[in-house]
Design a protein around this motif. Structure first.
Motif, PDB file in Angstrom:
ATOM      1  N   HIS A 243      -1.417   0.104   5.279  1.00 22.69           N
ATOM      2  CA  HIS A 243      -0.882  -1.197   5.681  1.00 22.69           C
ATOM      3  C   HIS A 243      -1.373  -2.311   4.764  1.00 22.69           C
ATOM      4  O   HIS A 243      -0.584  -3.097   4.230  1.00 22.69           O
ATOM      5  N   ILE A 244      -2.694  -2.387   4.590  1.00 23.42           N
ATOM      6  CA  ILE A 244      -3.271  -3.460   3.787  1.00 23.42           C
ATOM      7  C   ILE A 244      -2.814  -3.369   2.334  1.00 23.42           C
ATOM      8  O   ILE A 244      -2.429  -4.378   1.726  1.00 23.42           O
ATOM      9  N   LEU A 245      -2.838  -2.172   1.773  1.00 24.45           N
ATOM     10  CA  LEU A 245      -2.464  -2.007   0.368  1.00 24.45           C
ATOM     11  C   LEU A 245      -1.013  -2.414   0.125  1.00 24.45           C
ATOM     12  O   LEU A 245      -0.708  -3.096  -0.863  1.00 24.45           O
ATOM     13  N   GLN A 246      -0.108  -1.997   0.998  1.00 25.24           N
ATOM     14  CA  GLN A 246       1.305  -2.341   0.822  1.00 25.24           C
ATOM     15  C   GLN A 246       1.542  -3.835   0.992  1.00 25.24           C
ATOM     16  O   GLN A 246       2.372  -4.423   0.293  1.00 25.24           O
ATOM     17  N   GLY A 247       0.813  -4.442   1.927  1.00 24.25           N
ATOM     18  CA  GLY A 247       0.924  -5.885   2.091  1.00 24.25           C
ATOM     19  C   GLY A 247       0.458  -6.628   0.855  1.00 24.25           C
ATOM     20  O   GLY A 247       1.105  -7.579   0.388  1.00 24.25           O
ATOM     21  N   MET A 248      -0.660  -6.194   0.281  1.00 21.68           N
ATOM     22  CA  MET A 248      -1.191  -6.824  -0.928  1.00 21.68           C
ATOM     23  C   MET A 248      -0.252  -6.628  -2.114  1.00 21.68           C
ATOM     24  O   MET A 248      -0.045  -7.542  -2.924  1.00 21.68           O
ATOM     25  N   ILE A 249       0.341  -5.443  -2.219  1.00 19.36           N
ATOM     26  CA  ILE A 249       1.286  -5.178  -3.307  1.00 19.36           C
ATOM     27  C   ILE A 249       2.509  -6.093  -3.188  1.00 19.36           C
ATOM     28  O   ILE A 249       2.971  -6.674  -4.181  1.00 19.36           O
ATOM     29  N   ALA A 250       3.012  -6.245  -1.968  1.00 21.45           N
ATOM     30  CA  ALA A 250       4.202  -7.081  -1.755  1.00 21.45           C
ATOM     31  C   ALA A 250       3.906  -8.538  -2.097  1.00 21.45           C
ATOM     32  O   ALA A 250       4.697  -9.203  -2.785  1.00 21.45           O
ATOM     33  N   ILE A 251       2.755  -9.037  -1.636  1.00 22.66           N
ATOM     34  CA  ILE A 251       2.398 -10.429  -1.917  1.00 22.66           C
ATOM     35  C   ILE A 251       2.223 -10.643  -3.419  1.00 22.66           C
ATOM     36  O   ILE A 251       2.729 -11.622  -3.990  1.00 22.66           O
ATOM     37  N   GLY A 252       1.518  -9.729  -4.072  1.00 21.24           N
ATOM     38  CA  GLY A 252       1.292  -9.861  -5.507  1.00 21.24           C
ATOM     39  C   GLY A 252       2.554  -9.748  -6.323  1.00 21.24           C
ATOM     40  O   GLY A 252       2.738 -10.468  -7.322  1.00 21.24           O
ATOM     41  N   SER A 253       3.465  -8.863  -5.917  1.00 22.81           N
ATOM     42  CA  SER A 253       4.685  -8.654  -6.702  1.00 22.81           C
ATOM     43  C   SER A 253       5.652  -9.824  -6.605  1.00 22.81           C
ATOM     44  O   SER A 253       6.564  -9.961  -7.421  1.00 22.81           O
ATOM     45  N   GLY A 254       5.447 -10.696  -5.590  1.00 29.39           N
ATOM     46  CA  GLY A 254       6.329 -11.857  -5.461  1.00 29.39           C
ATOM     47  C   GLY A 254       6.116 -12.890  -6.550  1.00 29.39           C
ATOM     48  O   GLY A 254       7.036 -13.662  -6.864  1.00 29.39           O
TER      49      GLY A 254
END
Length: 384
Positions: A243-254
């Protein structure tokens, strides 16, 4: 001779009920609601009727806000004890014969399935504000002890369900009332220092505390795992850290501007878990980037600051304490949700106000805004 009476128009009938509304507070709500509908349309387009339901929940919350805004603060004070007692009674009923879902017993069927802990987010600060108003000018150590007891009862019952996220929100709202009621700093500093020492010890002994079989006594195993996952989400990247990793990836990729509306790959390829509820901020960040995040943060800062200004101008101690606690609720909601999605706080299941999907939480927000409107309205009527 016949007398003809002009029938008042709809606006003439509605206008008295809108007089005294705090339009700046309403502007903050509308700004966040608009961003919430935008986020829900994209993240929930393939979740059946979630966008429509989210809009319906907002309309219901707005209706509740308008109705509650007509209730003067002195009447809200009279409702404090019965609402608090009802809320605690429902929590006890949940503990005895509530409905369990995903390992948590948080709901009860009263013809309609409800989550009583949501009611305590409002009922607890309402009760504490009433308690300190009754003792205005003569607060003693005993009064603070009783207040902590009134707060500990619902928080303990909610944690037993278990629901750490809601317990945190109720605790924050209650502590805000106790603090603004004049809690001495000598009683504030020791718990803060203990918390700081606790965090330092957890960081220092993280390998031993997060080893398999470790027991933290005061926390459930899933809560311990959430703390350990926060410290090192790569420990189990496809399991507890996903959960945390995917959330961080999504925020960073924006990035700065985001990938564009409806263009989020992490969102629409379903890598982001709970993308219409707890992790909707990650989905929004991916599509609207840092600029979109700043818009949401600005909306919440505006909402909290305006709520604190209403608190500062409250006509009575009860009104001031209640408004300050409601401002704390908005801040805690937003801070905890954004923090857990971005990996600086454990995942505790706290929705983002006006943005996340959820009927009961939206009703709670409507109640809170209605109470703030009532306090602001009372002040304006007194001044006029």
């Amino acid at each position: 001779m016949a007398v003809v009476f002009d029938r008042p128009s709809l606006w003439q009938r509605v206008r008295p009920h809108l007089r005294g509304f705090d339009w700046l507070l309403l502007l903050a709500m509308l700004m966040l609601a608009g961003l919430g509908l935008l986020a829900m349309y994209s993240s929930g387009y393939d979740h059946g009727t979630r966008f429509v339901d989210h809009g319906r929940n907002m309309v219901i919350a707005a209706g509740i806000m308008v109705v509650v805004a007509q209730v003067p603060p002195r009447r809200l004070m009279q409702l404090a004890v019965p609402v608090y007692v009802l809320g605690v009674a429902l929590l006890v009923a949940v503990a005895l014969f509530g409905i369990s879902k995903k390992g948590a017993q948080r709901w009860i069927n009263l013809g309609v399935v409800i989550q009583p802990s949501e009611l305590l987010k409002i009922a607890t600060p309402l009760m504490l504000a009433w308690w300190f108003h009754r003792r205005e000018g003569q607060t003693r150590a005993f009064d603070f002890a009783v207040a902590f007891g009134l707060l500990a009862l619902p928080v303990g019952l909610i944690m037993k369900q278990p629901d750490l996220g809601t317990a945190m929100l109720v605790l924050a709202a209650g502590l805000a009332v106790i603090f603004f009621a004049g809690l001495p700093w000598k009683l504030v500093l020791p718990p803060v220092l203990i918390a700081v020492v606790g965090v330092v010890l957890i960081l220092a002994f993280e390998p031993q505390l997060c080893a398999d079989g470790a027991d933290w006594v005061v926390l459930h195993e899933y809560q311990r795992q959430r703390v350990c996952t926060l410290l090192d989400p790569t420990r189990d990247p496809l399991g507890k850290g996903f959960h945390i990793l995917q959330g961080m990836i999504a925020i960073g990729s924006g990035g700065l501007w985001g990938k564009g509306f409806m263009q989020g790959t992490q969102t629409h390829l379903e890598f982001i878990p709970e993308r219409t509820t707890d992790f909707i901020f990650a989905a929004f960040s991916e599509e609207f980037g840092l600029v979109g995040n700043l818009a949401i943060i600005a909306g919440f800062v505006f909402l909290v600051l305006r709520s604190l200004m209403i608190a500062a101008d409250g006509p009575t101690l009860f009104a001031r304490l209640l408004a300050a606690s409601l401002a704390t609720i908005f801040f805690t909601y937003a801070f905890v949700n954004m923090g857990m999605v971005s990996g600086i706080l454990p995942v505790v299941g706290v929705p983002l106000p006006f943005i996340s999907y959820g009927g009961t939480a939206m009703v709670t927000l409507g109640l809170a805004l209605g109470m703030l409107m009532s306090i602001a309205k009372e002040k304006r009527l007194i001044q006029s």
